[in-house]
Design an enzyme around this catalytic site. Structure first.
Site, short mmCIF file in Angstrom:
data_model
loop_
_atom_site.label_atom_id
_atom_site.label_comp_id
_atom_site.label_asym_id
_atom_site.label_seq_id
_atom_site.Cartn_x
_atom_site.Cartn_y
_atom_site.Cartn_z
N HIS A 65 -3.24 3.70 0.62
CA HIS A 65 -3.57 3.28 2.07
C HIS A 65 -4.89 3.94 2.78
O HIS A 65 -5.68 3.23 3.33
CB HIS A 65 -2.33 3.47 3.02
N LYS A 109 0.64 -1.30 0.21
CA LYS A 109 0.04 -0.05 0.10
C LYS A 109 0.72 1.28 0.00
O LYS A 109 2.05 1.23 0.56
CB LYS A 109 -0.82 0.19 1.12
#
Ligand code: A2P
Length: 286
Positions: free
Chosen positions: A113, A80
């Site tokens: 994220h 991420k």
């Protein structure tokens, strides 16, 4: 019912890529312990490893991938993009760093994220998310990532992103566990053919001491953790449990040989305030 292992329970993403229906989460596992933990997870059957730049353990994950005798293409690897790296150029640079640290030449899944939120970025939040996503799309089109998605995006963030997105996210990884079912976000994602992955599917262990869950577990001859994970699976949600204990890692894969009744599903979905992070993405300031 035929017993399926986590390895043979693939789910399909909207672009046709298959993803093992259970993943191994590595959040909070220190880098020095990660190689051993991931090797143990692989040895008990996991073929889907979830990491992130901000976890600081991509190197440990990469060391395990190198040491394992399982072929790279048989392991689904997710990482991420951290919040400090948003924007077109920074996203591309962060991706290059991530694959170098992991020691791989492609990722199976790369996620933004957290959405940039208006609390921190005001009217610029949407533009920042759009620019970050444009870089994700280009990396995908260049063949460096097999699937792209987001994490912690709520329906309104996705509505905004879709105004400029050319490629729809294939995954949204959000916090989902008993006590924090996020029913609206799950429904929205599923209606848009976006696979929901659950982080903290055990509520960071907080759901395991709940009496309702314990009673249902006893009835099925299963543990509370297995019931929490099964509750996710039966909603079409892909759980990413974490454990650094090998017998628990194995226990958490043994969830494909029983079925919760509709009444049990409803009972679990109605639970409230069990614990976990229960984070609201528009309110975070990181
Ligand atoms: P440990 O690493 O000591 O096994 P979540 O995945 O929701 O974030 O929850 C992770 C927490 O749940 C960790 O504290 C982990 O502890 C614990 N845990 C994971 N699997 C099990 C299990 N099968 N039984 C009991 N605790 C578990």
């Amino acid at each position: 019912m035929q017993k399926l292992s986590a390895l043979t329970a693939p789910m399909a993403l909207s672009n046709g890529v298959t993803i093992p229906g259970l993943g191994y989460g590595t959040y909070q596992t220190p880098n020095e312990e990660t190689k051993k933990a991931v090797l143990e997870a692989l040895s008990v059957g996991y073929r889907h490893i979830d990491t992130a730049a901000v976890y600081g353990n991509e190197q440990g994950v990469g060391d395990a991938l190198k040491e394992s005798d399982i072929a790279r293409e048989d392991i689904f690897v997710t990482s991420k993009l951290w919040n400090t790296e948003r924007g077109y150029d920074a996203t591309k640079a962060a991706f290059a760093k991530t694959i170098a640290t992991l020691g791989v030449d492609y990722l199976d899944l790369y996620l933004i994220h957290w959405p940039a939120n208006t609390k921190q970025f005001g009217a610029k939040a949407a533009e920042l998310n759009a620019e970050t996503w444009r870089a994700m799309e280009d990396l995908y089109n260049e063949g460096k990532i097999r699937a792209i998605g987001v994490s912690n995006f709520m329906p309104h963030h996705l509505d905004e992103l879709m105004k400029t997105a050319v490629i729809k996210p294939m995954v949204d990884q959000i916090e989902v566990h008993p006590g924090w079912p996020q029913a609206e976000a799950v429904r929205y994602n599923q209606a848009h053919d976006i696979l929901v992955e659950a982080w903290a599917p055990l509520g960071e262990a907080s759901a395991l001491s709940n009496e309702t869950i314990a009673a249902i577990a006893t009835k099925h001859g299963k543990t509370a953790a297995q019931v929490c994970l099964r509750w996710g699976i039966q909603q079409g949600v892909l759980p990413l449990p974490k454990s650094t204990h090998q017998e628990r890692m194995a226990q958490n894969t043994d969830i494909f040989d029983f079925e919760l009744t509709d009444a049990e599903m409803t009972q679990i979905s109605a639970l409230e305030n069990l614990g976990g992070q229960c984070m609201v993405p528009d309110e975070v300031d990181f």
